[in-house]
Design a protein around this motif. Sequence first.
Motif, PDB file in Angstrom:
ATOM      1  N   ALA A  15      -3.851  -2.986  14.090  1.00  0.00           N
ATOM      2  CA  ALA A  15      -4.066  -4.075  13.129  1.00  0.00           C
ATOM      3  C   ALA A  15      -2.744  -4.612  12.575  1.00  0.00           C
ATOM      4  CB  ALA A  15      -4.967  -3.597  11.994  1.00  0.00           C
ATOM      5  N   ARG A  16      -1.733  -3.742  12.504  1.00  0.00           N
ATOM      6  CA  ARG A  16      -0.435  -4.205  11.964  1.00  0.00           C
ATOM      7  C   ARG A  16       0.209  -5.206  12.929  1.00  0.00           C
ATOM      8  NH1 ARG A  16      -0.449   1.260  11.273  1.00  0.00           N
ATOM      9  NH2 ARG A  16      -1.123   1.817   9.161  1.00  0.00           N
ATOM     10  N   ILE A  18      -1.608  -7.010  15.137  1.00  0.00           N
ATOM     11  CA  ILE A  18      -2.515  -8.161  15.122  1.00  0.00           C
ATOM     12  C   ILE A  18      -2.170  -9.081  13.950  1.00  0.00           C
ATOM     13  CG2 ILE A  18      -4.957  -8.784  14.691  1.00  0.00           C
ATOM     14  CD1 ILE A  18      -5.635  -6.219  16.362  1.00  0.00           C
ATOM     15  N   ARG A  19      -1.878  -8.470  12.838  1.00  0.00           N
ATOM     16  CA  ARG A  19      -1.522  -9.210  11.624  1.00  0.00           C
ATOM     17  C   ARG A  19      -0.399 -10.220  11.875  1.00  0.00           C
ATOM     18  NH1 ARG A  19      -1.871  -8.015   5.886  1.00  0.00           N
ATOM     19  NH2 ARG A  19      -0.162  -9.183   5.007  1.00  0.00           N
ATOM     20  N   ASP A  21       0.053 -11.995  14.360  1.00  0.00           N
ATOM     21  CA  ASP A  21      -0.435 -13.198  15.063  1.00  0.00           C
ATOM     22  C   ASP A  21      -0.940 -14.261  14.094  1.00  0.00           C
ATOM     23  OD1 ASP A  21       0.034 -12.034  17.519  1.00  0.00           O
ATOM     24  OD2 ASP A  21      -2.009 -11.244  17.726  1.00  0.00           O
ATOM     25  N   PRO A  46      -5.301 -17.287  14.029  1.00  0.00           N
ATOM     26  CA  PRO A  46      -4.155 -16.768  14.785  1.00  0.00           C
ATOM     27  C   PRO A  46      -3.388 -17.889  15.489  1.00  0.00           C
ATOM     28  CG  PRO A  46      -6.169 -16.405  16.023  1.00  0.00           C
ATOM     29  CD  PRO A  46      -6.574 -17.063  14.729  1.00  0.00           C
ATOM     30  N   TYR A 238     -12.225 -16.733  13.068  1.00  0.00           N
ATOM     31  CA  TYR A 238     -10.832 -17.028  13.391  1.00  0.00           C
ATOM     32  C   TYR A 238     -10.643 -18.398  14.059  1.00  0.00           C
ATOM     33  CZ  TYR A 238     -11.151 -12.111  12.425  1.00  0.00           C
ATOM     34  OH  TYR A 238     -11.457 -10.923  11.815  1.00  0.00           O
ATOM     35  N   TYR A 395      -7.262  -8.047  11.053  1.00  0.00           N
ATOM     36  CA  TYR A 395      -5.862  -7.799  10.674  1.00  0.00           C
ATOM     37  C   TYR A 395      -5.720  -6.910   9.451  1.00  0.00           C
ATOM     38  CZ  TYR A 395      -7.614 -12.182   8.694  1.00  0.00           C
ATOM     39  OH  TYR A 395      -8.421 -13.154   8.154  1.00  0.00           O
ATOM     40  N   THR A 397      -5.645  -3.578   7.117  1.00  0.00           N
ATOM     41  CA  THR A 397      -5.113  -2.243   7.376  1.00  0.00           C
ATOM     42  C   THR A 397      -5.407  -1.319   6.188  1.00  0.00           C
ATOM     43  OG1 THR A 397      -3.053  -2.841   6.297  1.00  0.00           O
ATOM     44  CG2 THR A 397      -3.156  -3.220   8.674  1.00  0.00           C
TER      45      THR A 397
END
Length: 417
Positions: A15-16, A18-19, A21, A46, A238, A395, A397
């Motif tokens: 997720a870190r 993904i964040r 993006d 994103p 998204y 995204y 965490t």
Amino acid sequence: MAVNPDRLKLPQFDARRIRRDFPALAQKIHGHQLVYLDNAATTQKPNPVIDALTDYYRSYNANVHRGVHTLSELATERYEAARHNLAQFIGASQPEEIIFLRGATEAINLVAASWGLANIGAGDEILLTELEHHSNIVPWQLLAERVGARVVVAPIDQQGNVAPETFSRALSERTRLVGIAQVSNALGTVNPITEMIRSAHAAGARVLIDGAQAVGHMPVDVRELDCDFYALSGHKMYAPMGIGALYAKKDLLERMPPWQGGGDMIRAVNFTRSLYADPPQRFEAGTPNVAGAIGLAAAIAYLKTLGMEAVATHEKILLDYALERLVMVPGLRLIGTPRKRAGVISFWVEGLHPHDLGTLLDHAGVAIRTGHHCAMPVMDHFQVPATARASFGVYNTQEDVHALIAALNQAREVFGG
Ligand code: PLP
């Protein structure tokens, strides 16, 4: 229930990373790194989605379907490819079962205005659950008033579940349509829709699933569910604002009358009468949101790279982690403790009105939603005017959960009762 912290480090789901993006997540709010926990209202977008939009407007902006020039052909090809991608993503048997619309609200209104007006009459019943968003209540009330039908409600219990027996009891031989949220936006309850659809069909009713809070969070297969209609919202998965869709079984769509008239939904027009196009065009009068559909296709491609099973697992682990810690905040009361939950936690902190709490959290960089969440019957059920709601996405965490808890503790210490 204890969560094994090792399970939070899913190797395939970072997720870190993904964040990164999502450019909007990189900013600071009131001097703090933004922690975005308002995903049930709308998700951030994103880079591939933003790029798909700008690419369309920069290089092949054109109206679809009627053009013979290159740009129009390209725009049409991408728009129809988006329909194909969405059909495949939710398990529809063909792209013609997908109608592009503004969002879930418009999708439900289409069903009420077209199928509803043609199939629901005086004395008939429309069965909803007490959990529904106003989008899945008001269109049915408007229809019921118009045709003399009755809206019947399957109640929730004290935890926020619709018990299958209660639901079955609310069905009658007059029930024509059942409208159910797959996931409640106010409580996070995941309804047992497979069983509910089965019992509604056994009673002879058609079923509309409001999937606004589901499609971006878990695998959805409309054919496996066997629902008749499925409404979804792009901006909660998204994709851009202003795009959503209705899935409907082809045989139903073919028999449904148009609900709006205009260009692109006809075969021929003269002043005596008009001949309507086949679905899906019959239900897409006027210029559609071409960029939105292309952006939605990019969001689907993005979600597919993550894998919907992995998305659901990540969010479930995070939700359990957050629940475990939230209940330790002094004075915090969970609103709704459903058996199965996805994406959403509603709560109340003693001595702090949710709106004040929301503002205090914003000053700590934490974005949550406060209010009735367009689900006033749920607020009435729990006898609260509003709740604070944290909702999760791909995204988010553990650090976001820690920031939420720290901001809650601080707000409570400084301003709470
Ligand atoms: N249904 C549910 C359960 C929702 O949460 C929402 C939005 O919050 C809607 C419907 C309306 O969706 P849209 O914004 O796409 O019209």
